[in-house]
Design a protein around this motif. Sequence first.
Motif, PDB file in Angstrom:
ATOM      1  N   GLY A 257       0.808  -1.211   0.000  1.00 56.00           N
ATOM      2  CA  GLY A 257       0.000   0.000   0.000  1.00 56.00           C
ATOM      3  C   GLY A 257       0.839   1.256   0.000  1.00 56.00           C
ATOM      4  O   GLY A 257       2.049   1.235  -0.258  1.00 56.00           O
ATOM      5  N   PRO A 258       0.210   2.396   0.305  1.00 54.80           N
ATOM      6  CA  PRO A 258       0.925   3.681   0.304  1.00 54.80           C
ATOM      7  C   PRO A 258       2.010   3.716   1.372  1.00 54.80           C
ATOM      8  O   PRO A 258       2.042   2.893   2.287  1.00 54.80           O
ATOM      9  CB  PRO A 258      -0.185   4.693   0.588  1.00 54.80           C
ATOM     10  N   ALA A 259       2.884   4.711   1.261  1.00 56.44           N
ATOM     11  CA  ALA A 259       4.025   4.816   2.179  1.00 56.44           C
ATOM     12  C   ALA A 259       3.595   4.914   3.638  1.00 56.44           C
ATOM     13  O   ALA A 259       4.303   4.429   4.533  1.00 56.44           O
ATOM     14  CB  ALA A 259       4.882   6.023   1.798  1.00 56.44           C
ATOM     15  N   SER A 260       2.453   5.525   3.887  1.00 55.19           N
ATOM     16  CA  SER A 260       1.992   5.665   5.267  1.00 55.19           C
ATOM     17  C   SER A 260       1.849   4.322   5.963  1.00 55.19           C
ATOM     18  O   SER A 260       2.100   4.201   7.166  1.00 55.19           O
ATOM     19  CB  SER A 260       0.655   6.415   5.310  1.00 55.19           C
ATOM     20  N   GLU A 261       1.454   3.288   5.228  1.00 54.81           N
ATOM     21  CA  GLU A 261       1.245   1.966   5.826  1.00 54.81           C
ATOM     22  C   GLU A 261       2.516   1.424   6.469  1.00 54.81           C
ATOM     23  O   GLU A 261       2.451   0.615   7.399  1.00 54.81           O
ATOM     24  CB  GLU A 261       0.740   0.979   4.772  1.00 54.81           C
ATOM     25  N   ARG A 262       3.656   1.851   6.016  1.00 54.87           N
ATOM     26  CA  ARG A 262       4.918   1.347   6.537  1.00 54.87           C
ATOM     27  C   ARG A 262       5.529   2.272   7.584  1.00 54.87           C
ATOM     28  O   ARG A 262       6.657   2.044   8.045  1.00 54.87           O
ATOM     29  CB  ARG A 262       5.914   1.152   5.374  1.00 54.87           C
ATOM     30  N   ASN A 263       4.750   3.291   7.980  1.00 48.15           N
ATOM     31  CA  ASN A 263       5.323   4.311   8.869  1.00 48.15           C
ATOM     32  C   ASN A 263       4.385   4.725  10.006  1.00 48.15           C
ATOM     33  O   ASN A 263       4.291   5.904  10.346  1.00 48.15           O
ATOM     34  CB  ASN A 263       5.708   5.537   8.036  1.00 48.15           C
ATOM     35  N   TYR A 264       3.728   3.751  10.600  1.00 44.11           N
ATOM     36  CA  TYR A 264       2.883   4.022  11.772  1.00 44.11           C
ATOM     37  C   TYR A 264       3.600   3.759  13.090  1.00 44.11           C
ATOM     38  O   TYR A 264       3.044   3.998  14.157  1.00 44.11           O
ATOM     39  CB  TYR A 264       1.615   3.173  11.719  1.00 44.11           C
ATOM     40  N   GLY A 265       4.815   3.242  13.053  1.00 40.54           N
ATOM     41  CA  GLY A 265       5.482   2.808  14.270  1.00 40.54           C
ATOM     42  C   GLY A 265       5.891   3.936  15.197  1.00 40.54           C
ATOM     43  O   GLY A 265       6.253   5.035  14.759  1.00 40.54           O
ATOM     44  N   LEU A 266       5.858   3.641  16.493  1.00 42.70           N
ATOM     45  CA  LEU A 266       6.451   4.542  17.483  1.00 42.70           C
ATOM     46  C   LEU A 266       7.969   4.406  17.477  1.00 42.70           C
ATOM     47  O   LEU A 266       8.677   5.337  17.852  1.00 42.70           O
ATOM     48  CB  LEU A 266       5.921   4.217  18.884  1.00 42.70           C
ATOM     49  N   TYR A 267       8.444   3.226  17.028  1.00 41.97           N
ATOM     50  CA  TYR A 267       9.873   2.950  17.035  1.00 41.97           C
ATOM     51  C   TYR A 267      10.338   2.455  15.672  1.00 41.97           C
ATOM     52  O   TYR A 267       9.595   1.793  14.942  1.00 41.97           O
ATOM     53  CB  TYR A 267      10.214   1.874  18.075  1.00 41.97           C
ATOM     54  N   TYR A 268      11.601   2.772  15.370  1.00 37.25           N
ATOM     55  CA  TYR A 268      12.287   2.102  14.275  1.00 37.25           C
ATOM     56  C   TYR A 268      12.694   0.709  14.765  1.00 37.25           C
ATOM     57  O   TYR A 268      12.791   0.471  15.983  1.00 37.25           O
ATOM     58  CB  TYR A 268      13.530   2.894  13.855  1.00 37.25           C
ATOM     59  N   PRO A 269      12.954  -0.214  13.840  1.00 36.42           N
ATOM     60  CA  PRO A 269      13.330  -1.561  14.260  1.00 36.42           C
ATOM     61  C   PRO A 269      14.587  -1.633  15.118  1.00 36.42           C
ATOM     62  O   PRO A 269      14.787  -2.618  15.834  1.00 36.42           O
ATOM     63  CB  PRO A 269      13.530  -2.301  12.933  1.00 36.42           C
ATOM     64  N   ASP A 270      15.439  -0.604  15.065  1.00 36.10           N
ATOM     65  CA  ASP A 270      16.646  -0.626  15.909  1.00 36.10           C
ATOM     66  C   ASP A 270      16.384  -0.141  17.328  1.00 36.10           C
ATOM     67  O   ASP A 270      17.312  -0.066  18.143  1.00 36.10           O
ATOM     68  CB  ASP A 270      17.770   0.187  15.271  1.00 36.10           C
ATOM     69  N   GLY A 271      15.129   0.195  17.625  1.00 37.95           N
ATOM     70  CA  GLY A 271      14.774   0.594  18.986  1.00 37.95           C
ATOM     71  C   GLY A 271      14.822   2.079  19.250  1.00 37.95           C
ATOM     72  O   GLY A 271      14.536   2.511  20.378  1.00 37.95           O
ATOM     73  N   THR A 272      15.148   2.897  18.254  1.00 43.06           N
ATOM     74  CA  THR A 272      15.134   4.339  18.459  1.00 43.06           C
ATOM     75  C   THR A 272      13.739   4.886  18.153  1.00 43.06           C
ATOM     76  O   THR A 272      13.064   4.408  17.239  1.00 43.06           O
ATOM     77  CB  THR A 272      16.167   5.044  17.564  1.00 43.06           C
TER      78      THR A 272
END
Length: 385
Positions: A326-341
Motif C-alpha cells: 500500500g501507500p508509504a503511510s502503511e509502513r510508517n505508523y510505528g512509534l519505534y524504528y526496528p533498531d529501537g530508536t
Amino acid sequence: MAMRLLALFSALVLLLTLSGSVVRVLSLGVGINYGQIANNLPSPSRVAFLLRSLNISRVKLYDADPNVLSAFSNSNIDFVIGLGNEYLLNMTDPIKAQNWIEQYVQPYLPQTKITCVTVGNEVLSGNDTRLMSYLLPAMQTVNSALVNLGLSKQVYVTTAHSLAILAYSFPPSSGAFREDLAEYIQPLLNFHSQINSPFLINAYPYFAYKDNPDQVPLNYVLFEPNPGTTDPNTNLNYDNMLYAQIDAVYSAIKAMGHTDIQVKISETGWPSKGDPNEVGATPENAGLYNGNLLRRIEEMQGTPAKPSVPVDIYVFALFNEDLKPGPASERNYGLYYPDGTPVYNVGLQGFLPQMDFSAAKINTRNSDLSTLSLLVCFIAFLICA
C-alpha cells in the motif's frame, strides 16, 4: 575509572528515581499493536525487554506466533492474539477450532497471559459476503472450544471492525450501522452481549483529515486546543474526532437494542511519513496525535457520552513495518524504528538490548528481580557505550 563509576552510579540513581514515573501513562492500561510484516525487526525476546522497560502491559498480535508467545512467558503482559480472515471457514468446524485452541492457546497458559482471541479483522467492511456469513459462526465455535477446554473465563472472543461499517458517524448521537450489514451485526451484538465481550473498532481520524484537509480542522483530529463541535441532540461538546467516533459506535449499538456492550479501540494511530498525496503524514503530527492521546489515557478520560468509562485503546503500532503493502503511510505508523530508536518524541523512554534475553530473564512476577535485571542491562549498555 572512578569518574566513570560515579557517572554510572548517578545514572542508576536517576533510573531508580524515574522507574516509577517514566511512561506511567502506559502502565495505566494503554495497549500496543505488535505487527510483524517486516524483515528487519528485533527478536521477540528483545521486544519483550523493550516493552517491559516501557511499562506496557497489553499487546495485540495479528496472529498467534509461537515465538512471540514463548518469548513473553512470565512477562505479566496481557495478550490479544488473532485468527486471520483466511481461517474463518475452518473455524466454523468445532474440531478444527478446538485443535487450534489446543495448539496456539492452551500450551502457553498461564505463563503467557492470553486474554483474547480476535476472529477475523474488518470482515464486514469488505466485499466478500461469504466471508461475512462465516464470521459469527466462527466466533461462536471458537468460544465453544474455549468453554469445552475450561478457558472461557480467562480468554474472551471478539473481532475487529473498520469504521466503514457505520452509515452515519456525526453527530455522534445519530451514529448508525449500514443497513446492508444489519443482518450480520444484529446477531453479532447479541453474541457479544451473551458472552460479555467488547466490540472492537479500528478508528483513524488521520484518514478523515487526509481525505478532506480543507474541511477537517487539524487541531480537532490531533487533540490540540480547539473550540470543538457540539452534538445538537445531546448538547455535548467534542474537542476531538476520535471520541466522537467512539460515541457514534455506542449510539449505533444502542440503536440495535444494546447498552451492555463496551466499545474498545483495537487500532488508532498516525503515520510519520507518507506519499506526496498523503496530507498530514509527518513526524510532528504523529507525535502530537499519539502524545496527546497518551496523556488523555493517563488522565483516564471517558468520552462525552460515557464520561465514567475510560477509553480503552491499542495504539498502532510498535514498529515501522517495511514490508507492508500500500501507500508509504502503511509502513510508517510505528512509534519505534526496528533498531529501537523512537521515530518521534512522545515522552517514551525504552531500552532495546543488543542481545537476546530468555523469557526467564524478563520474569516480572517478582518486580524486584525484574527491576534489577533491567538495571544490570542498563549498566552493561552504559559500559559498552
